[in-house]
Design a protein around this motif. Structure first.
Motif, PDB file in Angstrom:
ATOM      1  N   ASP A   1      -0.996 -16.841  -3.806  1.00 40.27           N
ATOM      2  CA  ASP A   1      -2.297 -16.188  -4.012  1.00 40.27           C
ATOM      3  C   ASP A   1      -2.527 -15.021  -3.053  1.00 40.27           C
ATOM      4  OD1 ASP A   1      -2.875 -17.888  -6.114  1.00 40.27           O
ATOM      5  OD2 ASP A   1      -4.059 -19.268  -4.880  1.00 40.27           O
ATOM      6  N   ALA A   2      -2.060 -15.156  -1.799  1.00 45.75           N
ATOM      7  CA  ALA A   2      -2.272 -14.086  -0.820  1.00 45.75           C
ATOM      8  C   ALA A   2      -1.508 -12.825  -1.213  1.00 45.75           C
ATOM      9  CB  ALA A   2      -1.844 -14.559   0.574  1.00 45.75           C
ATOM     10  N   GLN A   3      -0.250 -12.982  -1.628  1.00 51.42           N
ATOM     11  CA  GLN A   3       0.533 -11.821  -2.070  1.00 51.42           C
ATOM     12  C   GLN A   3      -0.132 -11.154  -3.268  1.00 51.42           C
ATOM     13  OE1 GLN A   3       4.820 -12.222  -2.652  1.00 51.42           O
ATOM     14  NE2 GLN A   3       4.602 -14.274  -1.805  1.00 51.42           N
ATOM     15  N   LEU A   4      -0.546 -11.968  -4.220  1.00 50.85           N
ATOM     16  CA  LEU A   4      -1.152 -11.453  -5.438  1.00 50.85           C
ATOM     17  C   LEU A   4      -2.413 -10.647  -5.131  1.00 50.85           C
ATOM     18  CD1 LEU A   4      -0.494 -11.491  -8.416  1.00 50.85           C
ATOM     19  CD2 LEU A   4      -1.853 -13.562  -8.635  1.00 50.85           C
ATOM     20  N   ALA A   5      -3.235 -11.128  -4.214  1.00 49.29           N
ATOM     21  CA  ALA A   5      -4.463 -10.422  -3.843  1.00 49.29           C
ATOM     22  C   ALA A   5      -4.152  -9.074  -3.206  1.00 49.29           C
ATOM     23  CB  ALA A   5      -5.302 -11.288  -2.889  1.00 49.29           C
ATOM     24  N   VAL A   6      -3.154  -9.029  -2.330  1.00 43.40           N
ATOM     25  CA  VAL A   6      -2.793  -7.774  -1.667  1.00 43.40           C
ATOM     26  C   VAL A   6      -2.257  -6.777  -2.689  1.00 43.40           C
ATOM     27  CG1 VAL A   6      -1.198  -6.729  -0.005  1.00 43.40           C
ATOM     28  CG2 VAL A   6      -2.421  -8.814   0.593  1.00 43.40           C
TER      29      VAL A   6
ATOM     30  N   LYS B   1      -4.944  -5.090  -4.849  1.00 41.93           N
ATOM     31  CA  LYS B   1      -5.595  -3.980  -4.148  1.00 41.93           C
ATOM     32  C   LYS B   1      -4.675  -2.762  -4.112  1.00 41.93           C
ATOM     33  CE  LYS B   1      -8.518  -6.785  -1.152  1.00 41.93           C
ATOM     34  NZ  LYS B   1      -8.753  -7.238   0.223  1.00 41.93           N
ATOM     35  N   ALA B   2      -3.393  -2.998  -3.877  1.00 48.85           N
ATOM     36  CA  ALA B   2      -2.444  -1.892  -3.749  1.00 48.85           C
ATOM     37  C   ALA B   2      -2.279  -1.120  -5.055  1.00 48.85           C
ATOM     38  CB  ALA B   2      -1.090  -2.407  -3.269  1.00 48.85           C
ATOM     39  N   VAL B   3      -2.251  -1.815  -6.189  1.00 54.75           N
ATOM     40  CA  VAL B   3      -2.058  -1.101  -7.458  1.00 54.75           C
ATOM     41  C   VAL B   3      -3.304  -0.324  -7.875  1.00 54.75           C
ATOM     42  CG1 VAL B   3      -0.241  -2.638  -8.292  1.00 54.75           C
ATOM     43  CG2 VAL B   3      -2.613  -3.074  -8.947  1.00 54.75           C
ATOM     44  N   ALA B   4      -4.423  -0.571  -7.214  1.00 54.23           N
ATOM     45  CA  ALA B   4      -5.631   0.202  -7.489  1.00 54.23           C
ATOM     46  C   ALA B   4      -5.551   1.593  -6.872  1.00 54.23           C
ATOM     47  CB  ALA B   4      -6.863  -0.538  -6.976  1.00 54.23           C
TER      48      ALA B   4
ATOM     49  N   ALA C   1       0.817  -1.215   0.000  1.00 56.22           N
ATOM     50  CA  ALA C   1       0.000   0.000   0.000  1.00 56.22           C
ATOM     51  C   ALA C   1       0.848   1.262   0.000  1.00 56.22           C
ATOM     52  CB  ALA C   1      -0.941   0.004   1.192  1.00 56.22           C
ATOM     53  N   THR C   2       2.009   1.236   0.657  1.00 55.74           N
ATOM     54  CA  THR C   2       2.847   2.435   0.704  1.00 55.74           C
ATOM     55  C   THR C   2       3.792   2.523  -0.488  1.00 55.74           C
ATOM     56  OG1 THR C   2       4.493   1.330   2.099  1.00 55.74           O
ATOM     57  CG2 THR C   2       2.769   2.606   3.224  1.00 55.74           C
ATOM     58  N   THR C   3       4.089   1.419  -1.126  1.00 57.20           N
ATOM     59  CA  THR C   3       5.033   1.416  -2.237  1.00 57.20           C
ATOM     60  C   THR C   3       4.352   1.470  -3.596  1.00 57.20           C
ATOM     61  OG1 THR C   3       6.601   0.188  -0.902  1.00 57.20           O
ATOM     62  CG2 THR C   3       6.969   0.171  -3.269  1.00 57.20           C
ATOM     63  N   ALA C   4       3.257   0.776  -3.768  1.00 58.99           N
ATOM     64  CA  ALA C   4       2.601   0.691  -5.076  1.00 58.99           C
ATOM     65  C   ALA C   4       2.344   2.062  -5.714  1.00 58.99           C
ATOM     66  CB  ALA C   4       1.307  -0.109  -4.979  1.00 58.99           C
TER      67      ALA C   4
ATOM     68  N   ILE D   1       5.557 -12.365 -16.587  1.00 61.20           N
ATOM     69  CA  ILE D   1       4.459 -13.323 -16.725  1.00 61.20           C
ATOM     70  C   ILE D   1       3.133 -12.590 -16.851  1.00 61.20           C
ATOM     71  CG2 ILE D   1       3.247 -15.272 -15.660  1.00 61.20           C
ATOM     72  CD1 ILE D   1       6.142 -15.917 -16.515  1.00 61.20           C
ATOM     73  N   SER D   2       2.851 -11.680 -15.904  1.00 60.85           N
ATOM     74  CA  SER D   2       1.621 -10.883 -15.958  1.00 60.85           C
ATOM     75  C   SER D   2       1.892  -9.537 -15.315  1.00 60.85           C
ATOM     76  CB  SER D   2       0.471 -11.597 -15.242  1.00 60.85           C
ATOM     77  OG  SER D   2       0.737 -11.699 -13.864  1.00 60.85           O
ATOM     78  N   THR D   3       1.191  -8.521 -15.779  1.00 62.89           N
ATOM     79  CA  THR D   3       1.386  -7.181 -15.235  1.00 62.89           C
ATOM     80  C   THR D   3       0.153  -6.738 -14.452  1.00 62.89           C
ATOM     81  OG1 THR D   3       0.592  -6.189 -17.282  1.00 62.89           O
ATOM     82  CG2 THR D   3       2.973  -6.429 -17.052  1.00 62.89           C
ATOM     83  N   LEU D   4       0.424  -6.124 -13.317  1.00 63.23           N
ATOM     84  CA  LEU D   4      -0.628  -5.519 -12.502  1.00 63.23           C
ATOM     85  C   LEU D   4      -0.634  -4.005 -12.717  1.00 63.23           C
ATOM     86  CD1 LEU D   4      -0.052  -7.487  -9.186  1.00 63.23           C
ATOM     87  CD2 LEU D   4      -1.698  -7.974 -10.990  1.00 63.23           C
ATOM     88  N   ARG D   5       0.527  -3.451 -13.036  1.00 65.79           N
ATOM     89  CA  ARG D   5       0.666  -2.025 -13.374  1.00 65.79           C
ATOM     90  C   ARG D   5       1.809  -1.913 -14.373  1.00 65.79           C
ATOM     91  NH1 ARG D   5       1.177   1.798  -8.694  1.00 65.79           N
ATOM     92  NH2 ARG D   5      -1.063   1.960  -8.988  1.00 65.79           N
TER      93      ARG D   5
END
Length: 157
Positions: free
Chosen positions: A139-144, A147-150, A44-47, A80-84
Motif C-alpha cells: 500500500d505504501a508503494q502504491l500511494a507514492v 502521487k508521482a504519476v500525477a 517522483a524523478t522517474t514517473a 492488473i491495474s494501470t496508474l499511467r
C-alpha cells in the motif's frame, strides 16, 4: 553579547537547522526504503519519463538476453491495474540491475512497473526504468506512485 559571539551563535543555529532538516529527510527516505522499490525520490524523478506505470503479476520468466547492449531478464507480466498508460492483458517486461545479476522476479508476485517501450515493443517489450531491487507491491508503494504519476510528463531528450 559581542559581534563575534553573535556570528558564532547564528552559524551554530544555521548548522543545527541543516542537520535537523537532513535528519527529517533521511527519516522520510528510510520509510520509503523499507517499503520496497520506493527510494531516493525514484517515483517522483522517474514517473514523468514513463509511458506506463502499472501493477502487474509476473506469470513467467522467459529468458535472459542482450537488448541494445544491456543484459536483461525478460518476463511475461499480466497487467492488473494501470496508474499511467493504457497497457492491458499480458506484456513483456525487461528488467536487470545496473550492476550484477538481479534476483529473478518471483512468478505469481505483483510488482509496480514503471516502463517505457523499447523501439520494437512487439519483440523487446517494455523496459523497466528502475534497475534496482524490486519487492512485491504494498500500500505504501502504491500511494507514492499514485502521487508521482500525477506529475506532468516530460518529453524524452
Amino acid at each position: 553579547m559581542n559581534k563575534k559571539a553573535m556570528i558564532l551563535a547564528a552559524g551554530a543555529l544555521a548548522a543545527a537547522a541543516l542537520v535537523l532538516g537532513g535528519w527529517f529527510e533521511y527519516q522520510h527516505l528510510e520509510g520509503q526504503v523499507s517499503s520496497g522499490t520506493v527510494l531516493r525520490g525514484y517515483p517522483a524523478t522517474t514517473a514523468p519519463h514513463t509511458e506506463n506505470v502499472f501493477t502487474g503479476r509476473v506469470t513467467e520468466f522467459e529468458e535472459k538476453r542482450d537488448i541494445k547492449g544491456w543484459t536483461q531478464d525478460v518476463y511475461r507480466v499480466e497487467v492488473i491495474s494501470t496508474l499511467r498508460g493504457n497497457l492491458r492483458g499480458t506484456v513483456r517486461v525487461t528488467y536487470g540491475l545496473d550492476e550484477g545479476s538481479p534476483d529473478r522476479l518471483a512468478d505469481g508476485s505483483t510488482y509496480i512497473f514503471a516502463t517505457h517501450a523499447w523501439t520494437d515493443a512487439t519483440n523487446d517489450g517494455h523496459a523497466q526504468l528502475y534497475q534496482g531491487e524490486m519487492k512485491p507491491v504494498d500500500d505504501a508503494q502504491l500511494a507514492v506512485w499514485k502521487k508521482a504519476v500525477a506529475l506532468p510528463t516530460k518529453p524524452d531528450q
